[in-house]
Design an enzyme around this catalytic site. Structure first.
Site, PDB file in Angstrom:
ATOM      1  CE  LYS A  74      -3.134  -2.396   2.973  1.00 58.48           C
ATOM      2  NZ  LYS A  74      -3.782  -2.280   4.235  1.00 58.48           N
ATOM      3  CG  ASP A  78       6.810   2.070   0.118  1.00 55.74           C
ATOM      4  OD1 ASP A  78       7.391   1.227  -0.390  1.00 55.74           O
ATOM      5  OD2 ASP A  78       6.095   1.850   1.226  1.00 55.74           O
ATOM      6  CG  ASP A 127      14.406  -1.861   4.402  1.00 56.45           C
ATOM      7  OD1 ASP A 127      15.392  -0.857   4.683  1.00 56.45           O
ATOM      8  OD2 ASP A 127      14.090  -2.500   5.260  1.00 56.45           O
ATOM      9  CG  PHE A 168      10.555   1.652  10.870  1.00 57.01           C
ATOM     10  CD1 PHE A 168      10.897   0.480  10.342  1.00 57.01           C
ATOM     11  CD2 PHE A 168       9.182   1.827  10.749  1.00 57.01           C
ATOM     12  CE1 PHE A 168       9.552  -0.248   9.773  1.00 57.01           C
ATOM     13  CE2 PHE A 168       8.054   1.582  10.344  1.00 57.01           C
ATOM     14  CZ  PHE A 168       8.212   0.142   9.690  1.00 57.01           C
TER      15      PHE A 168
HETATM   16  P1  IMP Z   1      12.604  -4.460   1.216  1.00 58.52           P
HETATM   17  O1  IMP Z   1      12.024  -5.600   0.647  1.00 58.52           O
HETATM   18  O2  IMP Z   1      13.258  -5.054   2.257  1.00 58.52           O
HETATM   19  O3  IMP Z   1      13.070  -3.593   0.141  1.00 58.52           O
HETATM   20  O4  IMP Z   1      11.418  -3.745   1.717  1.00 58.52           O
HETATM   21  C1  IMP Z   1      10.453  -3.100   0.884  1.00 58.52           C
HETATM   22  C2  IMP Z   1       9.142  -2.657   1.612  1.00 58.52           C
HETATM   23  O5  IMP Z   1       9.285  -2.855   3.232  1.00 58.52           O
HETATM   24  C3  IMP Z   1       8.673  -1.261   1.390  1.00 58.52           C
HETATM   25  O6  IMP Z   1       8.075  -1.042   0.456  1.00 58.52           O
HETATM   26  C4  IMP Z   1       7.980  -0.991   2.854  1.00 58.52           C
HETATM   27  O7  IMP Z   1       6.840  -1.654   2.421  1.00 58.52           O
HETATM   28  C5  IMP Z   1       8.612  -1.841   3.841  1.00 58.52           C
HETATM   29  N1  IMP Z   1       9.614  -1.132   4.646  1.00 58.52           N
HETATM   30  C6  IMP Z   1      10.929  -1.045   4.578  1.00 58.52           C
HETATM   31  N2  IMP Z   1      11.555  -0.133   5.272  1.00 58.52           N
HETATM   32  C7  IMP Z   1      10.494   0.397   5.873  1.00 58.52           C
HETATM   33  C8  IMP Z   1      10.605   1.654   6.848  1.00 58.52           C
HETATM   34  O8  IMP Z   1      11.488   2.134   7.272  1.00 58.52           O
HETATM   35  N3  IMP Z   1       9.034   2.001   7.172  1.00 58.52           N
HETATM   36  C9  IMP Z   1       7.900   1.419   6.981  1.00 58.52           C
HETATM   37  N4  IMP Z   1       7.876   0.641   5.839  1.00 58.52           N
HETATM   38  C10 IMP Z   1       9.204  -0.176   5.784  1.00 58.52           C
HETATM   39 MG    MG Z   2       5.739  -1.367   0.458  1.00 60.25          MG
END
Ligand code: IMP
Ligand code: MG
Length: 177
Positions: A43, A100, A103, A152
């Site tokens: 979302k 968004d 990470d 975060f």
């Molecule tokens: P990744 O797969 O670890 O790159 O994570 C991507 C998803 O994790 C993002 O699209 C977010 O939904 C969630 N996410 C990662 N870091 C944060 C944060 O600092 N705040 C909130 N959601 C996060």
């Molecule tokens: Mg996400």
């Protein structure tokens, strides 16, 4: 009352507006004659997507997909699945994924791989924020708003446990989330 963490502004709504305008200008330069398909990841990208497309004054289409990650922890990816998939054909389309946060990189890498199999004409990634210090798999971000420290973040569509998506600024929640 439970003691909820208190958000601190990291990027103000004014700074976000400047960043989104800059991204829109870059995207317009590259896509204005291509009728691109912008695919938002639910979302977290919905507020960013809404602001971004209203700055793009040329023909485009919008889709959303949602990923779920069973058993996901903060640093462990879990098993990624597409829970709401595409309703449009992307073959031979110019596709721009709108995220968004990148990470660890697992979600974006998984989704780009999934979309690439459908043979789009081109496939690029636009991310509002990037947390390079947490990367586990390499992801190329073609259009980037902000680089964020290893904290975060919430707000501007981004949540903590489904909360804080409605904050107009991008905020940190402290180091322990
Ligand atoms: P990744 O797969 O670890 O790159 O994570 C991507 C998803 O994790 C993002 O699209 C977010 O939904 C969630 N996410 C990662 N870091 C944060 C944060 O600092 N705040 C909130 N959601 C996060
Ligand atoms: Mg996400």
């Amino acid at each position: 009352m439970s003691s909820e963490p208190k958000p601190q502004i990291l990027f103000s709504r004014e700074e976000i507006e400047v960043a989104v305008k800059k991204l829109a200008a870059e995207i317009k330069r590259d896509y204005q004659n291509k009728n691109p398909l912008l695919i938002g990841i639910l979302k977290g990208s919905f507020v960013f997507m809404a602001d971004l497309i209203r700055l793009l004054d040329f023909p485009l289409e919008v889709e959303f997909v949602q990923l779920s990650s069973y058993g996901r922890g903060r640093s462990t990816p879990g098993e990624l699945k597409v829970v709401q998939g595409l309703r449009s054909q992307i073959r031979d389309r110019d596709v721009l994924v709108v995220e968004d946060i990148v990470d660890t990189g697992h979600s974006s890498a998984f989704l780009l791989d999934y979309l690439q199999k459908e043979k789009p004409a081109s496939l690029r990634l636009c991310a509002l924020t990037d947390k390079p210090s947490r990367r586990q798999v390499s992801v190329n971000i073609d259009y980037l708003g902000f680089t964020v420290p290893d904290k975060f973040i919430v707000g501007y569509g981004i949540d903590w446990d489904e909360k804080f998506r409605n904050l107009p600024d991008i905020c940190t929640l402290g180091d322990d989330k």
